[in-house]
Design a protein around this motif. Structure first.
Motif, PDB file in Angstrom:
ATOM      1  N   TYR A  85      14.011   0.385 -11.920  1.00  0.00           N
ATOM      2  CA  TYR A  85      13.330   1.052 -10.804  1.00  0.00           C
ATOM      3  C   TYR A  85      13.761   2.509 -10.610  1.00  0.00           C
ATOM      4  O   TYR A  85      12.927   3.409 -10.479  1.00  0.00           O
ATOM      5  CB  TYR A  85      13.564   0.258  -9.520  1.00  0.00           C
ATOM      6  CG  TYR A  85      13.294   1.018  -8.246  1.00  0.00           C
ATOM      7  CD1 TYR A  85      11.990   1.255  -7.816  1.00  0.00           C
ATOM      8  CD2 TYR A  85      14.343   1.500  -7.479  1.00  0.00           C
ATOM      9  CE1 TYR A  85      11.739   1.958  -6.645  1.00  0.00           C
ATOM     10  CE2 TYR A  85      14.100   2.197  -6.306  1.00  0.00           C
ATOM     11  CZ  TYR A  85      12.805   2.423  -5.901  1.00  0.00           C
ATOM     12  OH  TYR A  85      12.562   3.117  -4.743  1.00  0.00           O
TER      13      TYR A  85
ATOM     14  N   GLU B 142       4.550  -0.803 -13.029  1.00  0.00           N
ATOM     15  CA  GLU B 142       3.683  -0.419 -11.918  1.00  0.00           C
ATOM     16  C   GLU B 142       3.139  -1.648 -11.198  1.00  0.00           C
ATOM     17  O   GLU B 142       3.035  -1.671  -9.968  1.00  0.00           O
ATOM     18  CB  GLU B 142       2.558   0.478 -12.428  1.00  0.00           C
ATOM     19  CG  GLU B 142       3.072   1.862 -12.824  1.00  0.00           C
ATOM     20  CD  GLU B 142       2.021   2.732 -13.491  1.00  0.00           C
ATOM     21  OE1 GLU B 142       0.903   2.237 -13.730  1.00  0.00           O
ATOM     22  OE2 GLU B 142       2.339   3.908 -13.771  1.00  0.00           O
TER      23      GLU B 142
ATOM     24  N   THR C 241       4.287  -2.381  -7.207  1.00  0.00           N
ATOM     25  CA  THR C 241       3.241  -2.258  -6.186  1.00  0.00           C
ATOM     26  C   THR C 241       2.899  -3.609  -5.560  1.00  0.00           C
ATOM     27  O   THR C 241       1.922  -3.709  -4.815  1.00  0.00           O
ATOM     28  CB  THR C 241       1.980  -1.604  -6.764  1.00  0.00           C
ATOM     29  OG1 THR C 241       1.553  -2.328  -7.932  1.00  0.00           O
ATOM     30  CG2 THR C 241       2.252  -0.149  -7.145  1.00  0.00           C
ATOM     31  N   ARG C 242       3.682  -4.622  -5.834  1.00  0.00           N
ATOM     32  CA  ARG C 242       3.512  -5.894  -5.144  1.00  0.00           C
ATOM     33  C   ARG C 242       3.824  -5.700  -3.651  1.00  0.00           C
ATOM     34  O   ARG C 242       4.653  -4.848  -3.287  1.00  0.00           O
ATOM     35  CB  ARG C 242       4.458  -6.949  -5.728  1.00  0.00           C
ATOM     36  CG  ARG C 242       4.098  -7.366  -7.145  1.00  0.00           C
ATOM     37  CD  ARG C 242       5.147  -8.303  -7.719  1.00  0.00           C
ATOM     38  NE  ARG C 242       5.287  -9.527  -6.935  1.00  0.00           N
ATOM     39  CZ  ARG C 242       4.481 -10.581  -7.017  1.00  0.00           C
ATOM     40  NH1 ARG C 242       3.450 -10.563  -7.854  1.00  0.00           N
ATOM     41  NH2 ARG C 242       4.693 -11.657  -6.272  1.00  0.00           N
TER      42      ARG C 242
ATOM     43  N   LEU D  93       6.689  -3.220  -2.147  1.00  0.00           N
ATOM     44  CA  LEU D  93       6.370  -2.063  -1.305  1.00  0.00           C
ATOM     45  C   LEU D  93       7.149  -2.100   0.009  1.00  0.00           C
ATOM     46  O   LEU D  93       7.580  -1.049   0.506  1.00  0.00           O
ATOM     47  CB  LEU D  93       4.868  -2.014  -1.034  1.00  0.00           C
ATOM     48  CG  LEU D  93       3.992  -1.683  -2.252  1.00  0.00           C
ATOM     49  CD1 LEU D  93       2.515  -1.830  -1.902  1.00  0.00           C
ATOM     50  CD2 LEU D  93       4.277  -0.282  -2.781  1.00  0.00           C
TER      51      LEU D  93
ATOM     52  N   ARG E 126      10.615  -1.059  -0.991  1.00  0.00           N
ATOM     53  CA  ARG E 126      10.615   0.360  -1.343  1.00  0.00           C
ATOM     54  C   ARG E 126      10.501   1.249  -0.104  1.00  0.00           C
ATOM     55  O   ARG E 126      11.096   2.326  -0.066  1.00  0.00           O
ATOM     56  CB  ARG E 126       9.471   0.653  -2.306  1.00  0.00           C
ATOM     57  CG  ARG E 126       9.696   0.130  -3.728  1.00  0.00           C
ATOM     58  CD  ARG E 126       8.505   0.421  -4.605  1.00  0.00           C
ATOM     59  NE  ARG E 126       8.224   1.844  -4.658  1.00  0.00           N
ATOM     60  CZ  ARG E 126       7.094   2.368  -5.120  1.00  0.00           C
ATOM     61  NH1 ARG E 126       6.135   1.573  -5.576  1.00  0.00           N
ATOM     62  NH2 ARG E 126       6.928   3.681  -5.138  1.00  0.00           N
TER      63      ARG E 126
END
Length: 202
Positions: A165, A185, A189-190, A194, A197
């Protein structure tokens, strides 16, 4: 409730992501860093005095990827599969720790983590050269299936993607490895990723 000792801008990010994927309640007990990557205070429950550490009732664990395996085990399938796929989870988790992470960190320290004056370009290059060899292996694997174990996301993907990451976020050139790039990606973007993050990047 899970208690994750650390901060999102550390390897504790991996455990926060795992807890989000598992749908388990958790609390982050903040322990950050001083200059030089030194912890601001001792982590009494971790004999290595490192973060993250996990408290789950009377159980105390350290090592971020082991913590993630525990969290996934509590959630069960599909995050933690059974049978032969459980063994493949272990394989890819250990591969992340032994084959990928040392080279990721060698590049990262000398590409963006250390103060610019302390970075050594040759060390960054050596880290990238070694990591690229591992990414070529991963590229061949992901040419056969969308995720490490097959058609669905598991903790194997989480553990390896979380190791990669920081490099992915900070300009590592994944273009020569399109399958890896697309997989990263998709992982990052799950919805659960997110949420994790947002804590780290926000």
């Amino acid at each position: 409730m899970l208690k994750i000792h650390g901060i999102p801008r550390s390897r504790a990010f991996r455990c926060i992501w795992a807890a989000e994927e598992a749908g388990l309640p958790y609390e982050v007990i903040p322990i950050g860093f001083q200059p030089g990557f030194k912890l601001e205070r001792a982590v009494e429950i971790n004999p290595n005095n490192k973060i993250p550490a996990l408290e789950d009732g009377s159980l105390v664990l350290f090592e971020s990827l082991a913590i993630n395996l525990h969290i996934a085990g509590k959630a069960g399938a599909p995050l933690m599969p059974t049978g032969d796929d459980a063994s493949r989870v272990m394989q890819w988790t250990l591969w992340a720790a032994t084959e990928a992470e040392p080279h990721v960190m060698r590049w990262s320290y000398n590409a963006y983590l250390k103060p610019e004056a302390d970075r050594v370009a040759s060390e960054a290059a050596a880290g990238k050269e070694a990591l690229d060899l591992r990414l070529a292996v991963l590229e061949k694997e992901l040419a056969q299936r969308p995720y490490l174990l097959g058609s669905g996301f598991t903790v194997a993907d989480l553990n390896l993607a979380s190791v990669l990451y920081g490099s992915w976020l900070n300009g590592y050139d994944y273009a020569p490895f399109p399958k890896v790039k697309a997989w990263l990606e998709a992982c990052m973007t799950r919805p659960a990723a997110l949420k994790a993050r947002k804590q780290r990047e926000g």
